[in-house]
Design an enzyme around this catalytic site. Structure first.
Site, PDB file in Angstrom:
ATOM      1  N   ARG A  92      -2.348  13.094   2.185  1.00 29.26           N
ATOM      2  CA  ARG A  92      -3.350  13.585   1.237  1.00 29.26           C
ATOM      3  C   ARG A  92      -3.257  15.095   1.034  1.00 29.26           C
ATOM      4  O   ARG A  92      -3.547  15.590  -0.065  1.00 29.26           O
ATOM      5  CB  ARG A  92      -4.755  13.199   1.702  1.00 29.26           C
ATOM      6  N   LYS A 118      -9.614 -12.305   0.284  1.00 30.37           N
ATOM      7  CA  LYS A 118     -10.673 -13.118  -0.305  1.00 30.37           C
ATOM      8  C   LYS A 118     -10.769 -13.020  -1.820  1.00 30.37           C
ATOM      9  O   LYS A 118     -10.591 -11.940  -2.390  1.00 30.37           O
ATOM     10  CB  LYS A 118     -12.019 -12.692   0.271  1.00 30.37           C
ATOM     11  N   GLY A 129      -6.191  -0.389  -0.841  1.00 31.32           N
ATOM     12  CA  GLY A 129      -5.900  -0.045   0.547  1.00 31.32           C
ATOM     13  C   GLY A 129      -4.718  -0.723   1.206  1.00 31.32           C
ATOM     14  O   GLY A 129      -3.744  -0.065   1.578  1.00 31.32           O
ATOM     15  N   GLY A 144     -10.956   2.254  -2.967  1.00 34.51           N
ATOM     16  CA  GLY A 144     -12.138   1.834  -3.722  1.00 34.51           C
ATOM     17  C   GLY A 144     -12.093   2.319  -5.166  1.00 34.51           C
ATOM     18  O   GLY A 144     -12.460   1.583  -6.095  1.00 34.51           O
TER      19      GLY A 144
HETATM   20  P1  AMP Z   1      -7.650  -7.113   0.993  1.00 35.73           P
HETATM   21  O1  AMP Z   1      -8.316  -5.975   1.728  1.00 35.73           O
HETATM   22  O2  AMP Z   1      -8.592  -8.040   0.318  1.00 35.73           O
HETATM   23  O3  AMP Z   1      -6.505  -6.646   0.120  1.00 35.73           O
HETATM   24  O4  AMP Z   1      -7.031  -8.024   2.130  1.00 35.73           O
HETATM   25  C1  AMP Z   1      -5.974  -7.602   2.924  1.00 35.73           C
HETATM   26  C2  AMP Z   1      -5.906  -8.485   4.120  1.00 35.73           C
HETATM   27  O5  AMP Z   1      -5.658  -9.806   3.722  1.00 35.73           O
HETATM   28  C3  AMP Z   1      -4.792  -8.120   5.077  1.00 35.73           C
HETATM   29  O6  AMP Z   1      -5.358  -7.612   6.237  1.00 35.73           O
HETATM   30  C4  AMP Z   1      -4.078  -9.440   5.322  1.00 35.73           C
HETATM   31  O7  AMP Z   1      -3.824  -9.678   6.676  1.00 35.73           O
HETATM   32  C5  AMP Z   1      -5.047 -10.459   4.804  1.00 35.73           C
HETATM   33  N1  AMP Z   1      -4.385 -11.703   4.373  1.00 35.73           N
HETATM   34  C6  AMP Z   1      -3.374 -11.838   3.523  1.00 35.73           C
HETATM   35  N2  AMP Z   1      -2.972 -13.130   3.437  1.00 35.73           N
HETATM   36  C7  AMP Z   1      -3.765 -13.840   4.263  1.00 35.73           C
HETATM   37  C8  AMP Z   1      -3.856 -15.216   4.619  1.00 35.73           C
HETATM   38  N3  AMP Z   1      -3.025 -16.106   4.101  1.00 35.73           N
HETATM   39  N4  AMP Z   1      -4.795 -15.581   5.510  1.00 35.73           N
HETATM   40  C9  AMP Z   1      -5.624 -14.672   6.033  1.00 35.73           C
HETATM   41  N5  AMP Z   1      -5.611 -13.355   5.745  1.00 35.73           N
HETATM   42  C10 AMP Z   1      -4.678 -12.936   4.856  1.00 35.73           C
END
Ligand code: AMP
Length: 395
Positions: free
Chosen positions: A35, A197, A353, A376
């Site tokens: 940064r 999610k 992130g 964010g």
């Molecule tokens: P996000 O912050 O929503 O981009 O989520 C990122 C996180 O999703 C990472 O820490 C990954 O480990 C997790 N992730 C990716 N694929 C899977 C999966 N198939 N099952 C569980 N967690 C996952």
């Protein structure tokens, strides 16, 4: 859109909102200076014009004044990176800061103490913003990471510089990159959304359906879509209450002519562990007791083809649990595909992130067109929101 190039900073003091919220180790040493390096072009341009820089930032989430969150800890690092001595004011507002700002000569840098030692910063307090505004002639916002917050230093302070305000070069680059994808991207345009999610990405998906030709959905989100379509997802992460929504997204995509690509196979594991037993299975037939933790080989082949056909690519979120070596292959393969497509002329933007962390960890940073610095702020931009920090400069 006013940028640094619209001003000559000769004999002017630039009050610059930077994002120096860098990670520190137990000895208060900076462990990742990205940064600070990112802010260098803005600082150098102003100094080379014959101006001076008053730098303001937050660091961490202090509750009141807490020495461990002092920006004092990063003075040496800034001096190393910029190559100029850094003066320091132990309070970001008040007589000391004002005296040091007045005394600042062309070519000099003054760093202010952590803005968040004052709760007025996050409250967006106008009096506090006015006190900050006394410290410079021109306000420059170069902090994309906090542009989605209407804080005193990121947004409110701009009111006191009705004419003399602009984007720093980092923030200008962020805005241009997002615009390149969301508004005037060369077709076909592809978004890849992964991560854990559906619920955290709904607004992004809905907004993006109007902008893209192809959408790859991967990561944990996959299974809500697969189950909603009648597939068996075993113990994979799945948001049952979002299945209706998933079906609605698929319907909307079809109506809008957006082609959705979901994994067709996955690496399934018998535990959420790097040492788990694994097998490649069809995404619609994951046995009970097994969970999909990465995209499978057939899926990666399909994704590679799509990525290489597209001219504009946005990537947000990993394809699997990349933190564990056993489930990082999908994310790495996707990074390779994007790097290759970029080499062949596509514009690729990585933001949000965890995909940024993955890109850095696997060495793709210099093989994509742009890596965003704001998690964010990037997500909110992709949701179609106008960020307050950006609106304040445009207004
Ligand atoms: P996000 O912050 O929503 O981009 O989520 C990122 C996180 O999703 C990472 O820490 C990954 O480990 C997790 N992730 C990716 N694929 C899977 C999966 N198939 N099952 C569980 N967690 C996952």
């Amino acid at each position: 859109m006013k940028t640094l190039n619209d001003f000559n900073f000769q004999d002017k003091k630039a009050l610059i909102r930077v994002d120096f919220n860098v990670p520190l180790n137990d000895n208060f040493e900076v462990t990742d200076a990205t940064r600070i390096v990112s802010a260098k072009p803005t600082i150098i341009k102003i100094l080379e014009d014959g101006g001076s820089c008053v730098l303001m930032s937050h660091l961490g989430r202090p509750k009141g004044v807490q020495e461990e969150f002092s920006l004092r800890h990063i003075i040496d690092k800034i001096e190393d990176i910029i190559g100029v001595d850094v003066k320091f004011a132990s309070n970001c507002v008040g007589p000391e800061a004002e005296e040091k700002a007045v005394a600042l000569q062309s070519g000099e840098i003054l760093l202010l103490e952590n803005l968040r030692f004052h709760e007025e910063e996050k409250q967006g307090n106008k009096d506090f913003a006015e006190q900050l505004s006394k410290l410079g002639d021109i306000y420059v916002n170069d902090a994309f990471g906090t542009a989605h917050r209407a804080h005193a230093s990121t947004t409110i302070v701009a009111e006191f510089f009705p004419e003399n305000k602009c984007f720093g070069s980092l923030l200008a680059k962020e805005i241009e990159s997002i615009k390149k994808v969301m508004e005037d991207g060369e077709k076909p345009v592809l978004a890849i959304l992964g991560g854990a999610k559906v619920s955290s990405k709904i607004t992004v998906i809905e907004n993006i359906l109007d902008k893209v030709d192809h959408l790859i959905i991967g990561g944990g989100m996959t299974f809500t879509f697969v189950k909603a379509q009648g597939g068996r997802v075993g113990d994979s992460i799945c948001e049952d209450d979002k299945m209706e929504l998933a079906l609605d997204i698929l319907k909307q995509a079809e109506a809008k002519g957006v082609k959705i690509h979901l994994p067709v196979d996955v690496i399934a594991a018998d535990a959420f562990s790097n040492d788990a037993n694994t097998q490649v299975v069809d995404v619609k037939h994951i046995p009970d007791g097994w969970q999909g933790l990465d995209a499978g080989p057939k899926s990666l082949e399909i994704f590679d083809k799509v990525v290489n056909e597209c001219k504009t690519i946005l990537w947000n979120g990993p394809l699997g649990v990349f933190e564990m070596e056993s489930f990082a292959k999908g994310t790495i393969a996707l990074g390779d595909s994007i790097a290759n497509s970029t080499k062949n002329g596509a514009f690729s933007l990585v933001g949000g992130g965890d995909s940024v962390a993955a890109v850095k960890q696997f060495g793709f940073e210099n093989k994509v067109s742009y890596v965003s610095t704001g998690g964010g702020a990037m997500l909110e931009s992709l949701e179609g929101k106008t960020l307050p920090g950006i609106a304040a400069i445009l207004g």
